[in-house]
Design an enzyme around this catalytic site. Structure first.
Site, PDB file in Angstrom:
ATOM      1  N   THR A 108      -6.466   3.123  10.458  1.00  0.00           N
ATOM      2  CA  THR A 108      -6.527   3.813  11.743  1.00  0.00           C
ATOM      3  C   THR A 108      -7.538   3.163  12.684  1.00  0.00           C
ATOM      4  OG1 THR A 108      -5.859   5.899  10.725  1.00  0.00           O
ATOM      5  CG2 THR A 108      -6.986   6.034  12.857  1.00  0.00           C
ATOM      6  N   HIS A 114      -9.831   5.407   0.102  1.00  0.00           N
ATOM      7  CA  HIS A 114      -8.822   5.507   1.151  1.00  0.00           C
ATOM      8  C   HIS A 114      -9.384   6.356   2.290  1.00  0.00           C
ATOM      9  CE1 HIS A 114      -4.942   4.380  -1.203  1.00  0.00           C
ATOM     10  NE2 HIS A 114      -5.998   3.790  -1.748  1.00  0.00           N
ATOM     11  N   ASP A 137       0.820  -1.205   0.000  1.00  0.00           N
ATOM     12  CA  ASP A 137       0.000   0.000   0.000  1.00  0.00           C
ATOM     13  C   ASP A 137       0.857   1.260   0.000  1.00  0.00           C
ATOM     14  OD1 ASP A 137      -2.445   1.421   0.185  1.00  0.00           O
ATOM     15  OD2 ASP A 137      -2.194   1.615   2.352  1.00  0.00           O
ATOM     16  N   HIS A 138       0.453   2.232  -0.808  1.00  0.00           N
ATOM     17  CA  HIS A 138       1.117   3.539  -0.878  1.00  0.00           C
ATOM     18  C   HIS A 138       2.622   3.409  -1.061  1.00  0.00           C
ATOM     19  CE1 HIS A 138      -2.047   6.487  -0.394  1.00  0.00           C
ATOM     20  NE2 HIS A 138      -2.626   5.692   0.492  1.00  0.00           N
ATOM     21  N   HIS A 176      -7.139  10.474   5.209  1.00  0.00           N
ATOM     22  CA  HIS A 176      -6.326   9.526   5.957  1.00  0.00           C
ATOM     23  C   HIS A 176      -6.229   9.894   7.440  1.00  0.00           C
ATOM     24  CE1 HIS A 176      -4.338   8.482   1.968  1.00  0.00           C
ATOM     25  NE2 HIS A 176      -4.658   7.309   2.462  1.00  0.00           N
ATOM     26  N   GLU A 190      -3.410   6.263  -7.880  1.00  0.00           N
ATOM     27  CA  GLU A 190      -4.160   7.378  -7.323  1.00  0.00           C
ATOM     28  C   GLU A 190      -3.938   8.605  -8.180  1.00  0.00           C
ATOM     29  OE1 GLU A 190      -3.233   9.808  -3.393  1.00  0.00           O
ATOM     30  OE2 GLU A 190      -3.958   7.779  -3.003  1.00  0.00           O
ATOM     31  N   SER A 194     -11.493   4.901   7.662  1.00  0.00           N
ATOM     32  CA  SER A 194     -11.707   4.870   9.111  1.00  0.00           C
ATOM     33  C   SER A 194     -12.529   6.058   9.585  1.00  0.00           C
ATOM     34  CB  SER A 194     -10.362   4.850   9.855  1.00  0.00           C
ATOM     35  OG  SER A 194      -9.658   3.665   9.578  1.00  0.00           O
TER      36      SER A 194
END
Length: 276
Positions: A229, A204, A82-83, A176, A134, A207
């Site tokens: 998170t 994304h 991820d990322h 995020h 992205e 949370s």
């Protein structure tokens, strides 16, 4: 594995359902994510971020453990990087057998993002690996999910066509690292993006979104929902509760096990929310 997940994501997209993608930092996270998926009987994506790799100091030990858990699981588990901004990390993941990567060149201008992402897609596809990307930075990192920033459907469609990515993270109102669930998503924009973009859409910063908000986003066209998170909050709350009751406790197994169990239960719950 790639073909199986391509088919699965396509089915979810057609059925307006989604899969949960949960970030693992420690081995307890990974164990809980797999156990939660098995408890719910639903597939799951087990994510390792570039930041988590930095925390461990290297990719291979943790990634190999996650890949083994995925292989042994009673439900489909996809291990996903991820990322990732470092292309060498993408290549290492390919060598280890990872079959899904989110390559993040979103801090670059549009032309450079397209060029770098397309090059990564070509390498990954040759190695049997799916690529998420992205368009524009994602919020919470001074980017596209910051208040007011949104993904343009026309530009998103052009980006997917130019790069050949298998899924696209979009900016629709989340951010995020939110510690409260106050984000309000633009479901009309999600529907526009789903109609314009021929690949699964990824949310994304999930949370910070309520269960009802996530259900609405999935109904509008989100297919992959990233959650990190929230798991850390659940784990930390459980650990604090144990240590608060037993101040002399020093054996980490005694407080991490309840934390792991709490994460397992939250993963199972969230997967069920997304599958409805």
């Amino acid at each position: 594995m790639t073909a199986e997940w391509t088919t699965l994501l396509g089915e979810l997209r057609a059925e307006r359902r989604a899969v949960g993608a949960f970030n693992a930092i420690m081995i307890e996270h990974a164990e809980a994510i797999v156990a939660g998926a098995e408890h719910s009987g639903l597939p799951v994506i087990l994510q390792i971020s570039q930041n988590a790799v930095r925390y461990h100091g290297s990719l291979a030990p943790f990634a190999r453990a996650c890949l083994q858990m995925a292989a042994d699981a009673a439900v489909p588990v996809l291990v996903h990087l991820d990322h990732v901004e470092d292309e060498e990390l993408v290549d290492e993941g390919l060598r280890l057998g990872i079959t899904s990567v989110m390559f993040d060149a979103s801090t670059l201008d549009y032309a450079d993002n397209v060029a770098r992402t397309r090059a990564v897609v070509e390498r990954c596809h040759a190695g049997g690996c799916l690529v998420e990307a992205e368009l524009g930075e994602v919020g919470g990192k001074d980017g596209a999910h910051a208040p007011g920033v949104r993904t343009d459907p026309r530009e998103a469609a052009e980006f997917v066509a130019a790069t050949g990515v298998d899924s696209l993270a979009v900016a629709v109102g989340s951010s995020h690292a939110m510690t409260d669930r106050s984000a309000v998503l633009d479901e009309a924009l999600i529907a526009e993006l789903a109609a314009a973009v021929p690949v699964p859409l990824v949310l994304h910063g999930s949370s910070g979104v309520t269960d009802d908000g996530l259900r609405g986003a999935v109904g509008a066209g989100i297919v992959k929902v990233n959650i990190g998170t929230r798991l850390n909050q659940v784990l930390t709350q459980a650990v604090r509760a144990v240590l608060g009751e037993r101040e002399q406790l020093t054996d980490p197994r005694r407080y991490l096990a309840p934390g792991r169990d709490a994460v397992r239960d939250e993963v199972a719950r969230m997967l069920t929310v997304l599958a409805k």
